[in-house]
Scaffold this motif. Structure first.
Motif, PDB file in Angstrom:
ATOM      1  N   ARG A 167       0.802  -1.228   0.000  1.00  0.00           N
ATOM      2  CA  ARG A 167       0.000   0.000   0.000  1.00  0.00           C
ATOM      3  C   ARG A 167       0.831   1.272   0.000  1.00  0.00           C
ATOM      4  N   LYS A 168       2.103   1.189   0.407  1.00  0.00           N
ATOM      5  CA  LYS A 168       2.908   2.399   0.527  1.00  0.00           C
ATOM      6  C   LYS A 168       4.370   2.077   0.248  1.00  0.00           C
ATOM      7  N   ASN A 169       5.014   2.940  -0.531  1.00  0.00           N
ATOM      8  CA  ASN A 169       6.436   2.758  -0.806  1.00  0.00           C
ATOM      9  C   ASN A 169       7.246   2.903   0.473  1.00  0.00           C
ATOM     10  N   ARG A 221      10.288   6.426   2.924  1.00  0.00           N
ATOM     11  CA  ARG A 221       9.833   7.780   2.590  1.00  0.00           C
ATOM     12  C   ARG A 221      10.033   8.095   1.106  1.00  0.00           C
ATOM     13  N   GLU A 248       9.229   7.060  -3.259  1.00  0.00           N
ATOM     14  CA  GLU A 248       8.085   6.945  -4.159  1.00  0.00           C
ATOM     15  C   GLU A 248       8.287   5.857  -5.211  1.00  0.00           C
ATOM     16  N   PRO A 305       2.552   1.391  -5.292  1.00  0.00           N
ATOM     17  CA  PRO A 305       1.471   0.912  -4.447  1.00  0.00           C
ATOM     18  C   PRO A 305       0.225   0.500  -5.230  1.00  0.00           C
ATOM     19  N   ARG A 306      -0.473  -0.498  -4.661  1.00  0.00           N
ATOM     20  CA  ARG A 306      -1.743  -1.045  -5.142  1.00  0.00           C
ATOM     21  C   ARG A 306      -1.609  -1.945  -6.354  1.00  0.00           C
ATOM     22  N   GLU A 317      -7.393   3.541   2.193  1.00  0.00           N
ATOM     23  CA  GLU A 317      -6.210   2.821   1.720  1.00  0.00           C
ATOM     24  C   GLU A 317      -6.413   1.315   1.744  1.00  0.00           C
ATOM     25  N   PRO A 321       5.125  11.855  -6.154  1.00  0.00           N
ATOM     26  CA  PRO A 321       4.442  10.561  -6.275  1.00  0.00           C
ATOM     27  C   PRO A 321       4.222  10.200  -7.740  1.00  0.00           C
TER      28      PRO A 321
END
Length: 557
Positions: free
Chosen positions: A61-63, A66, A68, A132-133, A426, A530
């Motif tokens: 869900r998230k890189n 910190r 992208e 993500p995703r 999310e 992003p």
């Protein structure tokens, strides 16, 4: 730049096997799972759902860090796991002892019969830059079986992708011309974590490892120097018991390397106005040079880098040169690395000029000392003369972020898409079987990734395609791609791997190719932009229609 000492060549006759890393890890087996996967499989079996065909997506869900972008790694291990998946007789015996006695013996027989001959696996190629995703893996097969695969697949992808991404970020921070060496085995989370870290650090852009077993298993170049204990083992010059060396020209007689080193030490000390150096350190340097005359690279900060270590190194290096060998360089492991490296390079230049040795100024300077990504960025800003970095703890333990957080979610049963809803947007899943297209602009950089339903055609070149945010109605953009890449490929069908698997070296090159295809502002360390991960209009409408159908409607009284 010269190679580091102990760059051991691969002499194994099975070079192709080693290069692809095809040796199996015995820990990766059917029982490497969570208990609740077994209990869910039983509930499916008990409900006669063993022939339902399920589709699961594996994504994050998230890189991490910190950043992208993420590097997808672990696919090769996933395929080996699926190819060999089987519950053994001893597995079944064990499960009989730990599962509730109410579970029918026929279920255990069912487990014993399972293999992956009915599994289809679609995946993004290993080493790809991902976001993500996006479904890194799409796994299709009998519901209980695919459920049993969840934990193992997550384990094989999560850490591998995290380390490969960490290594890629270190490579970006260091720049393309520095050597990056993985020295993390002693700090890794257990033996298997150490091996995985070595493998995926190399995949992410490192140049070598100190891990000898990883070198054997994965054909990664071995690199190493020495520790302070070697230097401290010699307390005075008289500790040096052997002093003779055979010149590189084998026709010449052996000579006293220690005596030659002492002669050059006098000249070097006079050149730099040094009164005396540590004699035990000098003895250790000579001993190491006698052992490795063609690859002499030594740690110089045991006592004092500029007042002892470098002078002793230069004396021994000059002595080696007199008998036909070229030293390689030094390593520093403490202090102000930028300042010391500049002073050391100046010393090398001065010695090279004084003794007519042009190559001397270009000797390798290796730096270690708990280096992280911020250290590399700071050293670049300060200016330094370091050629190679030995990195351990922060690389292999991923101290900046210890987990990636991949998840494994059901998106379809038979022909019916499924959606997981949540108050946390999310955590809302994208239903159904999906494919991914990467859209490139006229400048050659990737513009956006577009997820679409599997029946949708590929976006046409040079024609506008609407890319929508999956949840924000007004966030959308038209893209006119100059190139379209279909990211998902089928890697397993009918129990067989159906794509040629690249070697570790090939995946390593593919990682760097992928990173170059992403705009610089997406890769920068501070406030990266992003990357756009979008859905097609069809998928957007389908998602929101299903969302409304699945969400209970409240009643106010």
């Amino acid at each position: 730049m010269a190679a580091l000492v102990d760059n051991v060549p691969n002499v194994n006759n099975n070079a192709a096997i080693l290069e692809s890393g095809n040796e199996s890890n015995g820990v990766i087996q059917a029982l490497l799972t969570d208990q609740y996967q077994i209990t869910m499989a039983y509930a499916y079996w008990k409900s006669s759902k063993q022939d339902c065909r399920a589709v699961f997506d594996l994504f994050f869900r998230k890189n991490p860090f910190r950043g992208e972008f993420t590097i997808f790694a672990g696919l090769g291990e996933c395929l080996k796991f699926l190819k060999g998946f089987k519950f053994t007789d001893s597995d079944i015996v064990y499960l009989r002892t730990v599962l509730p006695p109410s579970i029918e013996v026929e279920f255990l027989d069912y487990l014993k019969s399972l293999d992956c001959s009915r599994i289809e696996l679609y995946a993004i190629p290993e080493g790809s830059v991902v976001f993500p995703r996006e479904p890194l893996l799409r796994i299709e097969g009998p519901l209980p079986l695919v459920q049993l695969l969840e934990t193992t697949l997550l384990n094989l992808v999560n850490y591998a992708s995290l380390v490969a991404t960490n290594a890629a970020r270190f490579r970006l921070a260091a720049g393309p011309n520095k050597q990056l060496l993985e020295f993390g085995l002693r700090r890794a989370q257990g033996p298997d974590g150490g091996l995985s870290a070595s493998k995926y650090s190399y995949m992410g852009g490192f140049d070598g490892t100190s891990n000898v077993l990883a070198g054997k298993l994965f054909n990664i170049p071995l690199k190493g120097t020495n520790a302070h204990s070697l230097i401290m083992a010699f307390s005075r010059f008289d500790d040096l018991k052997k002093k003779m060396i055979q010149p590189k020209d084998k026709s010449k007689e052996c000579v006293d390397l220690a005596a030659i080193s002492l002669t050059y030490l006098t000249k070097v000390c006079k050149l730099f106005n040094i009164t005396a150096t540590h004699q035990g350190e000098l003895a250790a340097f000579i001993a190491f040079a006698l052992a490795f005359p063609q690859s002499f690279l030594i740690l110089v900060d045991t006592y004092d880098v500029l007042k002892s270590g470098i002078a002793n190194f230069c004396a021994v290096a000059l002595a080696l040169n007199e008998v036909g060998y070229q030293s390689v360089g030094i390593r520093i492991d403490s202090g102000d690395l930028a300042y010391q490296s500049v002073k050391i390079r100046d010393t090398f230049k001065t010695v090279g000029n004084e003794f007519g040795l042009p190559w001397f100024k270009d000797q390798t300077i290796v730096a270690s000392n708990d280096i992280n990504e911020d250290t590399l960025l700071s050293l670049k800003q300060q200016g330094n003369s370091i050629d190679a970095f030995g990195i351990g703890t922060h690389l292999v333990t991923c101290q900046r972020q210890p987990a990636l957080g991949c998840v494994f979610k059901l998106v379809q049963i038979d022909d019916t898409p499924r959606i997981k809803l949540s108050h946390d947007i999310e955590k809302v899943t994208l239903p159904g079987r999906k494919q991914i297209f990467r859209l490139y602009g006229a400048d050659g950089f990737a513009i956006a990734d577009l997820m679409a339903q599997v029946h949708e055609p590929s976006p046409a070149l040079h024609e506008e395609v609407l890319c929508r945010h999956p949840f924000e109605e007004l966030t959308r953009v038209n893209v006119q791609p100059s190139r379209v890449e279909h990211l998902h490929k089928i890697f397993m069908k009918d129990g067989q791997i159906c794509q040629p698997l690249p070697t570790l070296t090939e995946i390593r090159a593919y990682v760097q190719h992928g990173i170059r295809s992403i705009r610089p502002d997406i890769k920068r360390e501070l406030n990266p932009t992003p990357y756009k991960v979008s859905v097609s209009s069809n998928l957007y409408n389908f998602l929101h229609d299903l969302w409304q159908e699945s969400l209970p409607i409240g009643l106010l009284r």
